[in-house]
Design a protein around this motif. Structure first.
Motif, mmCIF file in Angstrom:
data_model
loop_
_atom_site.group_PDB
_atom_site.id
_atom_site.type_symbol
_atom_site.label_atom_id
_atom_site.label_comp_id
_atom_site.label_asym_id
_atom_site.label_seq_id
_atom_site.Cartn_x
_atom_site.Cartn_y
_atom_site.Cartn_z
ATOM 1 N N CYS A 8 4.400 -5.373 -6.410
ATOM 2 C CA CYS A 8 5.471 -5.048 -5.834
ATOM 3 C C CYS A 8 6.866 -5.610 -6.660
ATOM 4 C CB CYS A 8 5.689 -5.399 -4.297
ATOM 5 S SG CYS A 8 5.798 -7.212 -4.029
ATOM 6 N N SER A 28 3.064 7.249 -2.939
ATOM 7 C CA SER A 28 4.100 6.211 -3.236
ATOM 8 C C SER A 28 5.672 6.649 -2.844
ATOM 9 C CB SER A 28 4.118 5.781 -4.627
ATOM 10 O OG SER A 28 4.918 4.628 -5.183
ATOM 11 N N THR A 34 2.524 0.193 0.643
ATOM 12 C CA THR A 34 3.515 -0.791 0.773
ATOM 13 C C THR A 34 2.640 -2.366 0.396
ATOM 14 O OG1 THR A 34 2.793 -0.939 3.002
ATOM 15 C CG2 THR A 34 4.889 0.160 2.720
ATOM 16 N N CYS A 35 3.459 -3.049 0.085
ATOM 17 C CA CYS A 35 2.980 -4.487 -0.295
ATOM 18 C C CYS A 35 2.436 -5.161 1.059
ATOM 19 C CB CYS A 35 3.856 -5.254 -0.976
ATOM 20 S SG CYS A 35 3.563 -7.060 -1.234
ATOM 21 N N SER A 40 7.304 -4.523 1.029
ATOM 22 C CA SER A 40 7.928 -3.377 0.180
ATOM 23 C C SER A 40 7.444 -2.297 -0.194
ATOM 24 C CB SER A 40 8.150 -4.569 -1.179
ATOM 25 O OG SER A 40 8.846 -3.679 -2.176
ATOM 26 N N HIS A 41 8.222 -1.161 -0.195
ATOM 27 C CA HIS A 41 7.891 0.141 -0.740
ATOM 28 C C HIS A 41 7.881 0.158 -2.046
ATOM 29 C CE1 HIS A 41 7.360 1.560 3.336
ATOM 30 N NE2 HIS A 41 8.467 1.076 3.616
ATOM 31 N N LYS A 42 8.571 -0.553 -3.017
ATOM 32 C CA LYS A 42 8.624 -0.598 -4.453
ATOM 33 C C LYS A 42 7.313 -1.075 -5.136
ATOM 34 C CE LYS A 42 13.777 -0.837 -4.605
ATOM 35 N NZ LYS A 42 14.954 -1.436 -4.940
ATOM 36 N N VAL A 43 6.516 -0.255 -5.102
ATOM 37 C CA VAL A 43 5.087 -0.741 -5.615
ATOM 38 C C VAL A 43 4.800 0.052 -6.989
ATOM 39 C CG1 VAL A 43 2.715 -0.665 -5.039
ATOM 40 C CG2 VAL A 43 4.406 -1.288 -3.280
#
Length: 137
Positions: A8, A28, A34-35, A40-43
Motif C-alpha cells: 500500500c 483495485s 485494501t491493505c 488504504s485503497h492505494k494498493v
C-alpha cells in the motif's frame, strides 16, 4: 488463481489471490482491494520472482501427498472398524448422542448438506469421512 505480492501507499506488504491480472485491476479500480494493516485503497502490485517448481520439489510434493492420502485412509479405516454404521440415520443418531438421549459411541453414516449445517448449528461435533475409489470395489 494468481498470487500477487502487494503493497500500500504506507509500504505495508501483503499478498492477494486473484483470478487474473485483469481481475486485480478491476477490483483495485473499484477500491475493493485494501491493505489489511491500514485499510488504504492505494494498493499496487510489488515486483515478484516467478514461482518455478523443480522436479525435486514435485517429487517431494508427490511423496507428501501420498503420505497424506495414506494417513486419511488409515483414519477412515479406523473409524469404520471402531464405530457403528448408522446410514441415513446419521443426523438423527448424532443429535441423540449429543443431547444424551443415546449412549456415547462413535458413529458414521450419510447426511445431506442441510443436515450437516443443522448439526453444526446445534453444536454437534462432526467431520466428513473421506471415501476413496478403492472403497467402491
Amino acid at each position: 488463481m494468481i498470487r500477487f505480492s502487494l503493497h500500500c501507499a504506507q509500504e505495508h506488504e501483503f499478498e492477494g489471490w486473484f483470478r487474473s491480472n485483469d481481475d486485480f485491476d478491476t477490483q483495485s479500480k473499484k477500491h475493493l482491494v485494501t491493505c489489511p494493516v491500514c485499510g488504504s485503497h492505494k494498493v499496487e502490485k510489488a515486483l515478484m520472482a516467478p514461482s518455478v517448481t523443480t522436479a525435486r520439489q514435485k517429487d517431494k510434493m508427490a511423496v507428501a501427498m501420498s503420505k497424506m492420502v495414506n494417513e486419511l485412509k488409515d483414519v477412515a479405516r479406523k473409524v469404520r472398524e471402531n464405530a457403528d454404521y448408522v446410514g441415513a440415520d446419521f443426523a438423527e443418531e448424532a443429535r441423540k448422542i449429543h443431547f444424551g438421549e443415546a449412549d456415547q459411541r462413535g458413529i458414521y453414516g450419510e447426511a445431506s448438506g442441510d443436515e450437516v449445517k443443522s448439526l453444526l448449528e446445534d453444536g454437534v461435533d462432526i467431520m466428513p469421512l473421506p471415501t476413496f475409489p478403492e472403497d467402491h470395489n
